[in-house]
Design a protein around this motif. Structure first.
Motif, PDB file in Angstrom:
ATOM      1  N   LYS A  30       8.511   5.896   2.701  1.00  0.00           N
ATOM      2  CA  LYS A  30       7.284   5.392   3.326  1.00  0.00           C
ATOM      3  C   LYS A  30       7.570   4.197   4.234  1.00  0.00           C
ATOM      4  CE  LYS A  30       4.493   6.925  -0.599  1.00  0.00           C
ATOM      5  NZ  LYS A  30       3.823   6.514  -1.859  1.00  0.00           N
ATOM      6  N   THR A  31       8.573   3.417   3.875  1.00  0.00           N
ATOM      7  CA  THR A  31       8.933   2.255   4.688  1.00  0.00           C
ATOM      8  C   THR A  31       9.373   2.673   6.088  1.00  0.00           C
ATOM      9  OG1 THR A  31       9.637   0.997   2.749  1.00  0.00           O
ATOM     10  CG2 THR A  31      10.511   0.280   4.868  1.00  0.00           C
ATOM     11  N   ASP A  64      10.980   6.922  -7.517  1.00  0.00           N
ATOM     12  CA  ASP A  64      10.030   5.909  -7.050  1.00  0.00           C
ATOM     13  C   ASP A  64      10.595   5.107  -5.876  1.00  0.00           C
ATOM     14  OD1 ASP A  64       8.152   6.690  -8.890  1.00  0.00           O
ATOM     15  OD2 ASP A  64       8.720   5.174 -10.374  1.00  0.00           O
ATOM     16  N   SER A  65      11.841   4.652  -6.020  1.00  0.00           N
ATOM     17  CA  SER A  65      12.439   3.853  -4.943  1.00  0.00           C
ATOM     18  C   SER A  65      12.659   4.695  -3.696  1.00  0.00           C
ATOM     19  CB  SER A  65      13.758   3.230  -5.409  1.00  0.00           C
ATOM     20  OG  SER A  65      14.709   4.231  -5.739  1.00  0.00           O
ATOM     21  N   GLU A 103       9.347   4.974  -1.883  1.00  0.00           N
ATOM     22  CA  GLU A 103       9.030   3.706  -1.228  1.00  0.00           C
ATOM     23  C   GLU A 103       9.840   3.544   0.055  1.00  0.00           C
ATOM     24  OE1 GLU A 103       6.718   1.340  -1.832  1.00  0.00           O
ATOM     25  OE2 GLU A 103       5.950   2.825  -3.247  1.00  0.00           O
TER      26      GLU A 103
END
Length: 913
Positions: free
Chosen positions: A596-597, A589-590, A593
């Motif tokens: 995508k960042t 999950d991280s 993220e």
């Protein structure tokens, strides 16, 4: 008698770096002798020298061609028969055709279209071959103890099954034993498939004396430990390590119920001797087609052919804003139509989304994962700088401790700021004579870890971050580093920056020092019963050595690679490879993220397509192309070392120059010297703490009196258009890659000779005063070595824990946003300030480029050694430093206030306890 020295020269295997060179020269030697023989009206038949040369070439080639389908051992035997029977005209013509076909590689693309193909087919006892001119050609080894008649029948059957309309075609090599099969895989990059029977022999029946120097690498495969009970399975497992891209098929003699899981997992498919060869033929082609697929590139090509109406962003899409323009015609003509037809901002309709792939992009990344040996692979379209930040943000939280190579790329240091991690900087060993850094010794890493452990900070340590290989080609013993670190901290995460090492996974010697291969090997090792028994025995011994606990250890390895730097990809095409046992549970999950960042919602489809297509290339040609790039590097090294004129001004830095003796237990000091020839590097790459990647060629130019930056710009770039990335005070770095050709190497040699001419003429024309200036410059470059400083320390205001490694770089970075807390000091004024006792603390990164790593980071104290290094820098581009203003530092007032605030926070924390 043959007077020409060319014909008197003896060709010896030890004079060649690899089998490709030796094979090529053996064929060329045969051609030269035949042509010379022909021109002399065949009057040399009684010449002992001539006969000896011919016999020597035949002896070598009759062994070598056992491992190649084209032209093959039967063809060389037929040539020998022609020569013995006095059919000299046919002998000469046939050799010339073979050499022409091998040099041009036309046998790969024009199969069946040349006269030699027809001759060869007749010699092999096959019918006429009629194939279209454009087919992808590969070779298949059949490892089975078949007699000559059986081989002929199998070959004929395969020929009958082939279809002229197929995109792929192949020839077959028959071998009977494990040793010959492995030699073939080392020698022959055309081999893409192996069909193996269970009951094969171990040792080759051939006399391998003439090729012995090229097969020393087989020792590392531990051939002698092969299981005699099932050598076929053993061979399959070895091939999986040696060349994992090879498709493997097994012909079994035992029942299905008796097949082991390891056999089923090792091979694409298992067949039985009674089955029709048609199924084998179809399976071979199907496996090749699967590897050949480029899901995203193919989808992009299909999209470009579809008629569409563009009612979204990007006027450039379909080329409408370009080709209808009166002012952009040159731009459109330069790039052509396809690049614009493939432009779109849409993420559906068959093109997929990079941020949430479900279609062709997902498949492309899965194929890349298989090619590179990872658990997961992600494409990155804005370079490895971004890939590094993604990994750091995904894995590291504020106040986590990261052990980091101080000389790593600046993107990692910025990643520390973004993540809030506390870096503990590790110092590389210096190579002061050549103004470059090496790599971080294992003892340095362990020393820092144990110091953190004694300060009860080991639980805060999250990651070890190292550059493999370095800009100058220093490569770590990756498995050894991870093994010994895991013995101290069994859950350590490793990030290996392999920006310059993406190619390494496609050749056996290099592969063992890559992150993904090493992760897989360690995982298998720690899961094995043998290791558990070794661990338990070690615990009970009188003097146990640190070993990772198999019940606690976790393999968590990440690698970032600049695909565009060493393989085929458009600029900024990079990949993140992951081998993390806890990825799904703790990181997924991280990671997404963070991905995508840092990833654009409008990624370049051209870059993505190039990553997909480049992956296909390395799965078919990676082994061959990487071996050739190493060969080109070795040729370049030997040419410079042996050329009498070049030696006047230039030296190639050797292993000994780059790596101190204590890190080279193999004793290897160089890859080539004129007296002894080539040094085999297999032992060093298997065991030494550090090795030198030969494709990184540091040319020492100290005796020219010209510094590296000037040499790069004034000589290489301005005069001859030769581009290089890195220089030091007295060296320039050349690199070979999969695009380097023999003509490129020849051109560079000719350029160095022209520069030699210029330098000699300039000195001849100089006055006495001018010569003294040159001599002074030479002395400076060859004798006066400025220090290569270690990392100093963080100012006490920015230390995570006083007296314990680890600094709060994020806090220092953002404190500098307040301009009232910063000032500038000129470089020349720093010395007086330091001597007065002032602590000068950098408020910014100071990064000379190249090589691109910081000599100062926010919060770091300037030392006398760093200042001297800073003053002596010869590069013009220094990020974070403005010559007209000076060095940006924190004011004394800001440091005093910060120190007081830090002390109060520390006291408050103590009272809270």
């Amino acid at each position: 008698m043959i007077e020409d020295v060319t014909y008197n020269k003896k060709f010896k295997a030890k004079d060649y770096f690899n089998i490709a060179q030796y094979r090529s020269d053996s064929w060329n030697n045969l051609k030269l002798m035949a042509n010379h023989f022909s021109k002399n009206n065949f009057e040399l038949s009684a010449s002992a020298a001539f006969s000896g040369r011919i016999s020597s070439s035949f002896t070598a080639l009759k062994t070598i061609e056992h491992y190649f389908a084209y032209p093959g051992v039967k063809y060389i035997q037929s040539l020998e028969e022609m020569y013995k029977k006095g059919q000299y005209a046919a002998f000469t013509n046939s050799i010339s055709e073979v050499v022409r076909s091998l040099i041009s590689e036309s046998y790969r693309t024009n199969r069946g279209a040349t006269e030699i193909d027809e001759k060869r087919k007749k010699m092999l006892g096959d019918g006429k071959l009629h194939r279209p001119k454009k087919q992808n050609y590969f070779e298949v080894i059949v490892v089975d103890d078949l007699g000559d008649d059986e081989r002929a029948k199998v070959r004929e059957k395969f020929e009958q099954l082939k279809n002229d309309n197929e995109q792929f075609t192949y020839d077959v090599i028959f071998l009977s034993n494990l040793e010959d099969a492995l030699i073939a895989l080392l020698f022959n990059p055309n081999i893409q498939t192996a069909i193996i029977r269970s009951g094969i022999h171990k040792k080759s029946p051939l006399d391998l004396t003439s090729i012995q120097s090229f097969i020393v690498g087989l020792d590392s495969i531990k051939l002698g430990e092969a299981d005699n009970l099932d050598l076929g399975l053993n061979l399959g497992k070895i091939i999986k390590l040696l060349r994992p891209e090879i498709d493997l098929f097994y012909i079994s003699d035992i029942s299905v119920s008796q097949l082991s899981d390891s056999t089923l997992n090792c091979f694409n498919r298992v067949f039985y001797r009674t089955e029709d060869l048609q199924e084998i033929h179809l399976s071979v082609l199907h496996a090749i087609k699967e590897r050949y697929k480029t899901p995203f590139f193919s989808a992009l090509v299909d999209y470009s052919k579809k008629p569409t109406g563009v009612f979204h962003a990007m006027p450039i899409s379909r080329g409408n804003s370009i080709f209808r323009s009166s002012w952009l015609e040159d731009f459109g003509n330069f790039y052509g139509k396809n690049i614009f037809l493939a432009e779109t901002s849409a993420t559906t309709g068959g093109l997929d989304s990079l941020l949430q792939p479900t279609g062709p992009l997902k498949k492309a990344q899965e194929l890349a994962s298989k090619a590179y040996g990872s658990m997961s692979t992600f494409f990155v379209t804005n370079g490895t700088s971004t890939a590094n930040k993604i990994v750091l943000q995904a894995l590291v939280r504020p106040d986590d401790v990261v052990l980091i190579d101080r000389d790593c790329h600046k993107s990692h240091h910025y990643g520390m700021v973004l993540s809030g991690a506390l870096p503990v900087y590790l110092d590389s060993y210096p190579v002061e004579k050549y103004s470059m850094y090496g790599a971080v010794p294992l003892e340095e890493i362990k020393h820092r870890l144990l110091k953190l452990k004694s300060a009860r900070r080991l639980d805060n340590v999250k990651m070890l971050l190292l550059t493999n290989c370095t800009f100058d080609g220093i490569v770590y013993n990756v498995q050894k580093v991870m093994h010994e670190v895991l013995a101290i901290k069994p859950d350590m995460i490793f990030l290996w920056d392999e920006a310059w090492f993406a190619f390494a996974g496609f050749t056996p010697i290099y592969k063992q020092r890559t992150a993904m291969f090493s992760a897989r090997m360690l995982q298998q090792k720690y899961r094995s019963q043998a290791y558990r028994e070794e661990f338990e025995a070690n615990k009970k011994s009188e003097n146990p050595v640190p070993m990772p606990d198999p019940d606690l250890v976790k393999i968590r390895v990440y690698a970032t690679q600049s695909t565009h730097k060493t393989l085929s990809s458009l600029r900024q095409g990079s990949m993140i490879h992951i081998y993390d046992e806890l990825f799904k549970r703790k990181v997924e999950d991280s990671f997404h993220e963070a991905y995508k960042t840092h990833t654009s919602t409008s990624p370049s489809y051209q870059i993505l397509a190039s990553l997909d297509a480049g992956r296909r290339q390395v799965m078919f040609e990676g082994y061959e192309m990487v071996e050739k790039s190493i060969e080109m590097a070795m040729v370049l090294r030997s040419k410079i070392v042996t050329h009498p004129r070049l030696k006047k001004f230039f030296d190639v830095l050797t292993v000994e120059n780059n790596i101190p003796e204590e890190y080279r237990k193999s004793g290897i000091i160089e890859y080539f010297n004129p007296k002894d020839g080539w040094t085999r590097m297999e032992e060093a790459w298997a065991n030494d703490e550090f090795v030198l990647d030969p494709t990184k060629i540091n040319l020492y130019i100290g005796r020219t009196g010209v510094d590296g930056d000037t040499f790069k710009n004034k000589f290489l770039m301005d005069q001859f258009g030769i581009q290089i990335n890195k220089t030091s005070r007295n060296s320039v770095l050349f690199m070979t890659n999969i695009g380097t050709t023999r003509s490129s190497v020849a051109y560079l040699i000719s350029v160095l000779l022209k520069i030699t001419d210029q330098l000699e003429k300039q000195r001849e024309a100089m006055s006495g005063v001018e010569l003294k200036i040159v001599e002074k410059n030479i002395k400076s470059l060859t004798e006066d070595f400025p220090p290569l400083p270690d990392f100093s320390h963080f100012h006490s205001s920015f230390q995570a824990v006083p007296g314990v490694p680890g600094g709060n770089i994020r806090e220092a970075y953002f404190l500098s946003y307040d301009e009232t807390k910063c000032e500038f000091i000129r470089r020349e004024d720093c010395k007086a300030a330091l001597e007065s006792g002032r602590e000068i603390v950098s408020a910014s990164f100071v990064i000379p480029y190249p090589p691109g790593f910081p000599i100062l980071v926010p919060g770091q104290v300037l030392s006398h050694e760093i200042l001297e290094f800073f003053i002596n820098l010869d590069v013009k581009e220094i990020h974070g430093y403005r010559d007209e203003l000076g060095l940006r530092i924190f004011t004394q007032h800001a440091l005093n206030r910060k120190k007081t605030a830090t002390a109060m926070m520390g006291a408050s924390a103590m009272n809270g306890r």
